[in-house]
Motif scaffolding. Structure first.
Motif, PDB file in Angstrom:
ATOM      1  N   GLU A  49     -37.294 -17.350 -22.254  1.00 49.71           N
ATOM      2  CA  GLU A  49     -36.172 -16.869 -21.443  1.00 49.71           C
ATOM      3  C   GLU A  49     -36.139 -15.341 -21.393  1.00 49.71           C
ATOM      4  OE1 GLU A  49     -32.627 -18.658 -22.949  1.00 49.71           O
ATOM      5  OE2 GLU A  49     -32.999 -20.578 -21.967  1.00 49.71           O
ATOM      6  N   THR A  50     -36.445 -14.701 -22.516  1.00 51.78           N
ATOM      7  CA  THR A  50     -36.450 -13.232 -22.519  1.00 51.78           C
ATOM      8  C   THR A  50     -37.568 -12.683 -21.638  1.00 51.78           C
ATOM      9  OG1 THR A  50     -37.937 -13.001 -24.458  1.00 51.78           O
ATOM     10  CG2 THR A  50     -35.569 -13.238 -24.888  1.00 51.78           C
ATOM     11  N   ARG A  51     -38.646 -13.427 -21.514  1.00 53.69           N
ATOM     12  CA  ARG A  51     -39.772 -12.948 -20.709  1.00 53.69           C
ATOM     13  C   ARG A  51     -39.501 -13.037 -19.220  1.00 53.69           C
ATOM     14  NH1 ARG A  51     -44.242 -15.836 -24.642  1.00 53.69           N
ATOM     15  NH2 ARG A  51     -44.487 -14.074 -26.087  1.00 53.69           N
ATOM     16  N   ILE A  52     -38.474 -13.789 -18.829  1.00 57.17           N
ATOM     17  CA  ILE A  52     -38.108 -13.823 -17.407  1.00 57.17           C
ATOM     18  C   ILE A  52     -36.827 -13.036 -17.161  1.00 57.17           C
ATOM     19  CG2 ILE A  52     -39.297 -15.979 -16.953  1.00 57.17           C
ATOM     20  CD1 ILE A  52     -36.654 -17.432 -17.103  1.00 57.17           C
ATOM     21  N   GLY A  53     -36.448 -12.192 -18.137  1.00 61.23           N
ATOM     22  CA  GLY A  53     -35.389 -11.231 -17.877  1.00 61.23           C
ATOM     23  C   GLY A  53     -34.090 -11.413 -18.622  1.00 61.23           C
ATOM     24  N   LEU A  54     -33.930 -12.474 -19.403  1.00 62.25           N
ATOM     25  CA  LEU A  54     -32.670 -12.678 -20.115  1.00 62.25           C
ATOM     26  C   LEU A  54     -32.634 -11.826 -21.381  1.00 62.25           C
ATOM     27  CD1 LEU A  54     -30.115 -14.484 -19.817  1.00 62.25           C
ATOM     28  CD2 LEU A  54     -31.150 -16.016 -21.484  1.00 62.25           C
ATOM     29  N   ASP A  55     -31.464 -11.309 -21.707  1.00 63.53           N
ATOM     30  CA  ASP A  55     -31.315 -10.534 -22.939  1.00 63.53           C
ATOM     31  C   ASP A  55     -31.595 -11.420 -24.146  1.00 63.53           C
ATOM     32  OD1 ASP A  55     -30.165  -7.997 -24.287  1.00 63.53           O
ATOM     33  OD2 ASP A  55     -29.041  -9.638 -25.202  1.00 63.53           O
ATOM     34  N   VAL A  56     -32.241 -10.850 -25.161  1.00 61.16           N
ATOM     35  CA  VAL A  56     -32.650 -11.638 -26.315  1.00 61.16           C
ATOM     36  C   VAL A  56     -31.448 -12.254 -27.031  1.00 61.16           C
ATOM     37  CG1 VAL A  56     -32.689  -9.636 -27.860  1.00 61.16           C
ATOM     38  CG2 VAL A  56     -34.081 -11.649 -28.390  1.00 61.16           C
ATOM     39  N   ALA A  57     -30.333 -11.525 -27.127  1.00 65.26           N
ATOM     40  CA  ALA A  57     -29.141 -12.077 -27.785  1.00 65.26           C
ATOM     41  C   ALA A  57     -28.588 -13.257 -26.994  1.00 65.26           C
ATOM     42  CB  ALA A  57     -28.078 -10.999 -27.958  1.00 65.26           C
ATOM     43  N   ASP A  58     -28.611 -13.159 -25.660  1.00 68.43           N
ATOM     44  CA  ASP A  58     -28.138 -14.268 -24.829  1.00 68.43           C
ATOM     45  C   ASP A  58     -29.054 -15.487 -24.976  1.00 68.43           C
ATOM     46  OD1 ASP A  58     -25.999 -12.794 -23.872  1.00 68.43           O
ATOM     47  OD2 ASP A  58     -27.121 -12.048 -22.139  1.00 68.43           O
ATOM     48  N   ALA A  59     -30.362 -15.250 -25.053  1.00 66.38           N
ATOM     49  CA  ALA A  59     -31.310 -16.356 -25.223  1.00 66.38           C
ATOM     50  C   ALA A  59     -31.086 -17.057 -26.558  1.00 66.38           C
ATOM     51  CB  ALA A  59     -32.743 -15.838 -25.129  1.00 66.38           C
ATOM     52  N   LEU A  60     -30.817 -16.284 -27.612  1.00 63.15           N
ATOM     53  CA  LEU A  60     -30.553 -16.889 -28.921  1.00 63.15           C
ATOM     54  C   LEU A  60     -29.207 -17.608 -28.925  1.00 63.15           C
ATOM     55  CD1 LEU A  60     -31.860 -14.051 -31.269  1.00 63.15           C
ATOM     56  CD2 LEU A  60     -32.982 -16.215 -30.700  1.00 63.15           C
ATOM     57  N   GLU A  61     -28.254 -17.082 -28.171  1.00 63.08           N
ATOM     58  CA  GLU A  61     -26.960 -17.764 -28.047  1.00 63.08           C
ATOM     59  C   GLU A  61     -27.137 -19.116 -27.360  1.00 63.08           C
ATOM     60  OE1 GLU A  61     -22.901 -18.488 -28.374  1.00 63.08           O
ATOM     61  OE2 GLU A  61     -24.077 -16.884 -29.291  1.00 63.08           O
ATOM     62  N   HIS A  62     -27.964 -19.155 -26.326  1.00 63.66           N
ATOM     63  CA  HIS A  62     -28.271 -20.428 -25.668  1.00 63.66           C
ATOM     64  C   HIS A  62     -28.847 -21.426 -26.674  1.00 63.66           C
ATOM     65  CE1 HIS A  62     -28.702 -18.656 -21.314  1.00 63.66           C
ATOM     66  NE2 HIS A  62     -27.476 -18.585 -21.801  1.00 63.66           N
ATOM     67  N   MET A  63     -29.748 -20.939 -27.515  1.00 65.52           N
ATOM     68  CA  MET A  63     -30.362 -21.813 -28.510  1.00 65.52           C
ATOM     69  C   MET A  63     -29.337 -22.340 -29.498  1.00 65.52           C
ATOM     70  SD  MET A  63     -33.613 -21.078 -31.020  1.00 65.52           S
ATOM     71  CE  MET A  63     -32.840 -19.652 -31.766  1.00 65.52           C
TER      72      MET A  63
END
Length: 212
Positions: free
Chosen positions: A171-185
């Motif tokens: 997700e971060t590689r397609i532009g999402l912030d890393v904190a948001d990607a971890l929140e999704h997880m």
């Protein structure tokens, strides 16, 4: 338009749980045109329901590669198979009673199995998390960036942490912030510990300090 495209790609990752590959839904071999129409009809029936959202969360947590329509078709087939098995295995029972019993079992068993698998995978994720966070902290202390530390997790951590962190990294590689990607997880795995970890990352970004 670019934001919309990014959101679509992230939702595609969330829906199918694919890292580095894309599922193909084409009518070939075992996927006949009839089964595809059944699944499409199931998708329409399931669309927009609150129960569908909860079910898809469990399906993601269990890591089952199912669309909403496929889940509905699976439950219908389970009911039919349950009725048939009950009528064959319980010949001394009245046909109507055997059919009802088999139908109820066929209706309940997929949901029970899904909840069991989702809980088991989430529990395993929680058991792995301390070692995973230690790996992240060690990587950060060695001078790696947070994305690089997450990449180390996708290479060295056991499942299911490896796959879940891989999804976040994708997700971060397609532009999402890393904190948001971890929140999704954390939401996907229903992990309170991961929520706290994400909060720590957000706070560190705001006030500074040693994230490791």
């Amino acid at each position: 338009a670019m934001k919309s495209e990014k959101r679509r790609r992230i939702e595609s990752l969330d829906a199918y749980g694919v890292v580095g590959a894309t599922r193909q839904h084409q009518s070939t071999g075992s996927h006949s045109s009839v089964s595809e129409r059944m699944v499409a009809a199931g998708d329409r029936v399931m669309e927009g329901r609150e129960s569908t959202t909860r079910t898809m969360q469990l399906i993601e947590r269990a890591d089952w590669p199912l669309r909403p329509g496929e889940w509905l078709v699976l439950r219908v087939v389970a009911v039919i198979v349950g009725i048939a098995l009950a009528m064959v295995l319980l010949p001394n029972m009245p046909i109507l009673l055997a059919a009802v019993l088999g139908g109820v079992l066929g209706l309940l068993l997929p949901s029970v199995a899904l909840r069991f698998m989702a809980r088991r995978r989430a529990r395993k994720f929680e058991e792995n998390l301390p070692d995973v966070l230690m790996l992240v902290a060690t990587s950060l202390s060695s001078g790696f960036s947070l994305p690089q530390a997450l990449d180390a997790v996708t290479r060295d951590a056991p499942e299911p942490a490896r796959k879940e962190f891989g999804r976040a990294l994708a997700e971060t590689r397609i532009g999402l912030d890393v904190a948001d990607a971890l929140e999704h997880m954390s939401v996907r795995m229903d992990s309170e510990n991961m929520r706290w970890t994400t909060m720590a990352i957000r706070i560190q970004r705001q006030v500074g300090g040693n994230l490791a």
